[in-house]
Scaffold this motif. Structure first.
Motif, PDB file in Angstrom:
ATOM      1  N   SER A  45       0.841  -1.211   0.000  1.00  0.00           N
ATOM      2  CA  SER A  45       0.000   0.000   0.000  1.00  0.00           C
ATOM      3  C   SER A  45       0.865   1.246   0.000  1.00  0.00           C
ATOM      4  O   SER A  45       0.625   2.200  -0.764  1.00  0.00           O
ATOM      5  N   ASP A  46       1.914   1.284   0.849  1.00  0.00           N
ATOM      6  CA  ASP A  46       2.807   2.450   0.875  1.00  0.00           C
ATOM      7  C   ASP A  46       3.520   2.638  -0.479  1.00  0.00           C
ATOM      8  O   ASP A  46       3.641   3.760  -0.970  1.00  0.00           O
ATOM      9  N   PHE A  47       3.964   1.545  -1.011  1.00  0.00           N
ATOM     10  CA  PHE A  47       4.659   1.646  -2.309  1.00  0.00           C
ATOM     11  C   PHE A  47       3.725   2.137  -3.413  1.00  0.00           C
ATOM     12  O   PHE A  47       4.104   2.960  -4.252  1.00  0.00           O
ATOM     13  N   GLN A  48       2.466   1.667  -3.394  1.00  0.00           N
ATOM     14  CA  GLN A  48       1.503   2.100  -4.412  1.00  0.00           C
ATOM     15  C   GLN A  48       1.174   3.579  -4.251  1.00  0.00           C
ATOM     16  O   GLN A  48       1.066   4.309  -5.241  1.00  0.00           O
ATOM     17  N   LYS A  49       1.055   4.051  -2.990  1.00  0.00           N
ATOM     18  CA  LYS A  49       0.779   5.468  -2.777  1.00  0.00           C
ATOM     19  C   LYS A  49       1.949   6.323  -3.249  1.00  0.00           C
ATOM     20  O   LYS A  49       1.759   7.355  -3.885  1.00  0.00           O
ATOM     21  N   GLU A  50       3.154   5.900  -2.860  1.00  0.00           N
ATOM     22  CA  GLU A  50       4.335   6.653  -3.280  1.00  0.00           C
ATOM     23  C   GLU A  50       4.481   6.657  -4.805  1.00  0.00           C
ATOM     24  O   GLU A  50       4.808   7.673  -5.412  1.00  0.00           O
ATOM     25  N   GLN A  51       4.204   5.543  -5.400  1.00  0.00           N
ATOM     26  CA  GLN A  51       4.285   5.457  -6.857  1.00  0.00           C
ATOM     27  C   GLN A  51       3.245   6.340  -7.526  1.00  0.00           C
ATOM     28  O   GLN A  51       3.528   7.021  -8.513  1.00  0.00           O
TER      29      GLN A  51
END
Length: 377
Positions: free
Chosen positions: A151-157
């Protein structure tokens, strides 16, 4: 002054004669001096030239040897330089391979990597690992191990994608505005140049049109005047020609117009109206005479060729008989020559036997040859 005695004078004379005889024998018994002679000056000159040539060759050889040494030195220097360049090249190649072509940078290094097992990924990394199949028993329903990180990686992306799109949009607007400004500036300059060129072309075209109009008006006036003069001249020529044709011999077909002053057989071809019956009959009679003459000549040629053939046959027969007679005479002459050669061979053999057995039977001894070349007289 006392005169020498007769014995001493006679002894001196004998000694002089003996020395003269020795010198004479040396000259006569020396075949080379007796036959071709000895030119001492020429020999000295040849020896001198030979020495000069040897010295010249020696100097040339020394020069060549010096050049060879110099070339050897240059070759050694170039060889050392080449070896040095090769060492430097090999050193640079080794450094390049050590710095930029390390084993771990190879495409197939993972096949021979000693730390491959340590670097290898585990059997399961996340829930979406494609290696985790149903039969692998690495993932079960309800598991989500990397949900927070995902989830964090998708938001940052997503945030990075939006910022990148915003920057791309701003850059695109700036580039578009700059391109539009440059296009407007170039368009204004091109419009100004086009207006100036159009103005110059219009002025030039007006000047050319005016000059062309004046030239065409002058040419039209000259052409109209020339046509009037040519028309009047043509009308006069036509009237004169019609009058001449009506009064001339061409339309009236006067046969005398073709006659020439050189004789009745000479006519003007452009005025001649054809031959009469007498002339045609004379031509046909001449043609018949020519046909008969040609037939007579052909008959004479056939008779002459037949006579030549008969003569060739007789000459060939006579030649054949002559060749046969000559062959018969040659055989008889060869037979007589063989008999004479056999007789001469027998006589030479008998003479050789008589010489060997009777004439050359007494051979000279060594004492016979010692009596020659004992004196020069």
């Amino acid at each position: 002054m006392l005169r020498p005695g007769p014995d001493r004078a006679e002894a001196a004379l004998r000694e002089w004669r003996w020395q003269n005889e020795r010198r004479r024998q040396a000259r006569i018994f020396d075949a080379r001096a007796r036959i071709i002679g000895v030119d001492q000056d020429a020999l000295d000159t040849q020896v001198k030239d030979r020495k000069i040539q040897e010295e010249t060759e020696k100097a040339q050889n020394e020069t060549i040897a010096g050049e060879m040494k110099q070339n050897d030195k240059i070759t050694c220097i170039l060889d050392r330089r080449q070896k040095k360049d090769i060492r430097n090249l090999n050193k640079a190649l080794a450094e390049f391979q050590q710095n930029f072509q390390k084993p771990e940078t190879r495409r197939d290094f993972d096949l021979s990597d000693p730390q491959g097992l340590k670097k290898d990924t585990p059997a399961r990394l996340s829930d979406n690992d494609p290696r985790c199949t149903v039969s692998g028993l690495q993932m079960f329903l309800g598991e989500d191990l990397n949900q927070a990180q995902r989830s964090d990686f998708q938001k940052e992306q997503s945030r990075e994608w939006l910022l990148q799109q915003q920057r791309d949009w701003e850059n695109a607007l700036a580039d578009k505005k700059l391109a539009e400004d440059l296009y407007d500036k170039n368009r204004v300059e091109l419009d100004q140049k086009a207006m100036e060129l159009q103005k110059i072309n219009e002025e030039t075209r007006r000047a050319v049109c005016a000059a062309t109009k004046d030239f065409n008006r002058i040419q039209a006036a000259d052409l109209a005047e020339r046509k009037k003069i040519e028309k009047r001249q043509e009308e006069g020529d036509n009237m004169a020609e019609i009058s001449n044709l009506l009064r001339g011999d061409l339309l009236s077909e006067n046969p005398e117009q073709a006659a020439r002053s050189f004789g009745p057989h000479r006519v003007f071809t452009d005025r001649w109206k054809g031959m009469n019956q007498d002339q045609l009959m004379a031509i046909r009679y001449t043609q018949q005479q020519q046909v008969l003459e040609k037939l007579r000549l052909q008959e004479e040629a056939l008779q002459r060729n037949a006579e030549w053939d008969r003569q060739r046959v007789r000459a060939a027969r006579a030649q054949l008989l002559s060749e046969r007679q000559q062959q018969r005479l040659n055989r008889e002459h060869r037979k007589a020559l063989d008999n004479a050669n056999a007789q001469l061979s027998q006589e030479q053999k008998s003479r050789r036997i008589s010489l060997q057995e009777e004439v050359y039977s007494n051979f000279p001894t060594g004492q016979y040859f010692t009596q020659f070349n004992t004196t020069s007289r």
